[in-house]
Scaffold this motif. Structure first.
Motif, PDB file in Angstrom:
ATOM      1  N   ILE A   1       0.838  -1.206   0.000  1.00  0.00           N
ATOM      2  CA  ILE A   1       0.000   0.000   0.000  1.00  0.00           C
ATOM      3  C   ILE A   1       0.869   1.251   0.000  1.00  0.00           C
ATOM      4  O   ILE A   1       0.584   2.232  -0.711  1.00  0.00           O
ATOM      5  CB  ILE A   1      -0.970  -0.023   1.198  1.00  0.00           C
ATOM      6  N   ALA A   2       1.933   1.249   0.798  1.00  0.00           N
ATOM      7  CA  ALA A   2       2.822   2.418   0.829  1.00  0.00           C
ATOM      8  C   ALA A   2       3.459   2.649  -0.542  1.00  0.00           C
ATOM      9  O   ALA A   2       3.573   3.801  -0.991  1.00  0.00           O
ATOM     10  CB  ALA A   2       3.903   2.219   1.894  1.00  0.00           C
ATOM     11  N   ILE A   3       3.879   1.593  -1.215  1.00  0.00           N
ATOM     12  CA  ILE A   3       4.475   1.745  -2.555  1.00  0.00           C
ATOM     13  C   ILE A   3       3.438   2.254  -3.550  1.00  0.00           C
ATOM     14  O   ILE A   3       3.715   3.135  -4.377  1.00  0.00           O
ATOM     15  CB  ILE A   3       5.086   0.403  -3.024  1.00  0.00           C
ATOM     16  N   PHE A   4       2.223   1.745  -3.459  1.00  0.00           N
ATOM     17  CA  PHE A   4       1.169   2.141  -4.392  1.00  0.00           C
ATOM     18  C   PHE A   4       0.823   3.623  -4.255  1.00  0.00           C
ATOM     19  O   PHE A   4       0.621   4.328  -5.251  1.00  0.00           O
ATOM     20  CB  PHE A   4      -0.081   1.274  -4.149  1.00  0.00           C
ATOM     21  N   PHE A   5       0.734   4.151  -3.046  1.00  0.00           N
ATOM     22  CA  PHE A   5       0.363   5.550  -2.821  1.00  0.00           C
ATOM     23  C   PHE A   5       1.576   6.453  -2.555  1.00  0.00           C
ATOM     24  O   PHE A   5       1.409   7.576  -2.076  1.00  0.00           O
ATOM     25  CB  PHE A   5      -0.599   5.655  -1.627  1.00  0.00           C
ATOM     26  N   TRP A   6       2.785   6.021  -2.877  1.00  0.00           N
ATOM     27  CA  TRP A   6       3.986   6.771  -2.515  1.00  0.00           C
ATOM     28  C   TRP A   6       4.025   8.164  -3.134  1.00  0.00           C
ATOM     29  O   TRP A   6       4.416   9.128  -2.486  1.00  0.00           O
ATOM     30  CB  TRP A   6       5.226   5.968  -2.914  1.00  0.00           C
ATOM     31  N   ASP A   7       3.609   8.323  -4.361  1.00  0.00           N
ATOM     32  CA  ASP A   7       3.693   9.624  -5.032  1.00  0.00           C
ATOM     33  C   ASP A   7       2.564  10.569  -4.651  1.00  0.00           C
ATOM     34  O   ASP A   7       2.747  11.787  -4.701  1.00  0.00           O
ATOM     35  CB  ASP A   7       3.686   9.420  -6.553  1.00  0.00           C
ATOM     36  N   THR A   8       1.393  10.070  -4.267  1.00  0.00           N
ATOM     37  CA  THR A   8       0.248  10.962  -4.053  1.00  0.00           C
ATOM     38  C   THR A   8      -0.134  11.103  -2.580  1.00  0.00           C
ATOM     39  O   THR A   8      -0.212  12.221  -2.065  1.00  0.00           O
ATOM     40  CB  THR A   8      -0.966  10.442  -4.839  1.00  0.00           C
ATOM     41  N   TYR A   9      -0.454  10.009  -1.917  1.00  0.00           N
ATOM     42  CA  TYR A   9      -0.963  10.062  -0.538  1.00  0.00           C
ATOM     43  C   TYR A   9      -0.098   9.224   0.394  1.00  0.00           C
ATOM     44  O   TYR A   9      -0.574   8.330   1.077  1.00  0.00           O
ATOM     45  CB  TYR A   9      -2.415   9.549  -0.490  1.00  0.00           C
ATOM     46  N   ARG A  10       1.154   9.533   0.455  1.00  0.00           N
ATOM     47  CA  ARG A  10       2.127   8.745   1.203  1.00  0.00           C
ATOM     48  C   ARG A  10       1.769   8.653   2.684  1.00  0.00           C
ATOM     49  O   ARG A  10       1.549   7.567   3.213  1.00  0.00           O
ATOM     50  CB  ARG A  10       3.501   9.380   1.034  1.00  0.00           C
ATOM     51  N   TRP A  11       1.761   9.749   3.397  1.00  0.00           N
ATOM     52  CA  TRP A  11       1.547   9.709   4.834  1.00  0.00           C
ATOM     53  C   TRP A  11       0.092   9.392   5.188  1.00  0.00           C
ATOM     54  O   TRP A  11      -0.184   8.782   6.208  1.00  0.00           O
ATOM     55  CB  TRP A  11       2.022  11.001   5.502  1.00  0.00           C
ATOM     56  N   GLN A  12      -0.869   9.796   4.332  1.00  0.00           N
ATOM     57  CA  GLN A  12      -2.276   9.482   4.602  1.00  0.00           C
ATOM     58  C   GLN A  12      -2.533   7.964   4.547  1.00  0.00           C
ATOM     59  O   GLN A  12      -3.271   7.424   5.372  1.00  0.00           O
ATOM     60  CB  GLN A  12      -3.204  10.188   3.597  1.00  0.00           C
ATOM     61  N   SER A  13      -1.919   7.306   3.556  1.00  0.00           N
ATOM     62  CA  SER A  13      -2.118   5.860   3.453  1.00  0.00           C
ATOM     63  C   SER A  13      -1.485   5.143   4.652  1.00  0.00           C
ATOM     64  O   SER A  13      -2.074   4.214   5.215  1.00  0.00           O
ATOM     65  CB  SER A  13      -1.550   5.322   2.148  1.00  0.00           C
ATOM     66  N   LEU A  14      -0.293   5.587   5.062  1.00  0.00           N
ATOM     67  CA  LEU A  14       0.345   4.967   6.232  1.00  0.00           C
ATOM     68  C   LEU A  14      -0.447   5.244   7.521  1.00  0.00           C
ATOM     69  O   LEU A  14      -0.576   4.359   8.381  1.00  0.00           O
ATOM     70  CB  LEU A  14       1.781   5.446   6.367  1.00  0.00           C
ATOM     71  N   ALA A  15      -0.998   6.441   7.648  1.00  0.00           N
ATOM     72  CA  ALA A  15      -1.831   6.762   8.819  1.00  0.00           C
ATOM     73  C   ALA A  15      -3.102   5.915   8.821  1.00  0.00           C
ATOM     74  O   ALA A  15      -3.532   5.429   9.889  1.00  0.00           O
ATOM     75  CB  ALA A  15      -2.176   8.241   8.830  1.00  0.00           C
TER      76      ALA A  15
END
Length: 126
Positions: free
Chosen positions: A69-83
């Motif tokens: 998931i972090a790799i998939f959203f790395w360019d757009t929603y990096r910290w939101q996906s991890l949160a």
């Protein structure tokens, strides 16, 4: 004149028979308690082993999912996906902890059968 006394060893007295029966019942109950302890120990070891294996494999799956998931959203929603992933993990952990506490609180007595037999014995001697 010789006086012969009747042998008392041929038939035990009623007190001796009662005590013998009581000890036999107690011995049987102790054997039942030992069997229940052995069964509970074996069941517990099996459950702990399977539980640890399940936790290890689940942790590996969750780590892999988090990385994906972090790799998939790395360019757009990096910290939101991890949160979001962290919040889901935390809520799941709280739910599991509450469920485990409820299971432990509502667990039946470990020696129900042995205690029931002791109660029957007590009622028999009344």
């Amino acid at each position: 004149m010789t006086t012969e006394r009747p042998s008392r060893q041929s038939s035990p007295g009623p007190l001796r028979r009662i005590l013998s029966s009581a000890f036999a019942i107690f011995e049987t109950r102790l054997e039942l308690l030992g069997i229940e302890l052995q069964e509970e120990k074996e069941r517990l070891i099996g459950v702990v082993f399977l539980g640890l294996a399940a936790m290890m494999l689940t942790m590996m799956a969750l780590i892999t999912l988090t990385v994906l998931i972090a790799i998939f959203f790395w360019d757009t929603y990096r910290w939101q996906s991890l949160a979001g992933i962290t919040a889901v993990y935390a809520l799941t952990a709280i739910a599991c902890g509450m469920r485990a506490r409820a299971v432990l609180r509502d667990a039946p007595n470990m020696f129900d059968e042995t205690l029931a037999e002791f109660r029957k014995d007590r009622d028999t001697f009344r």
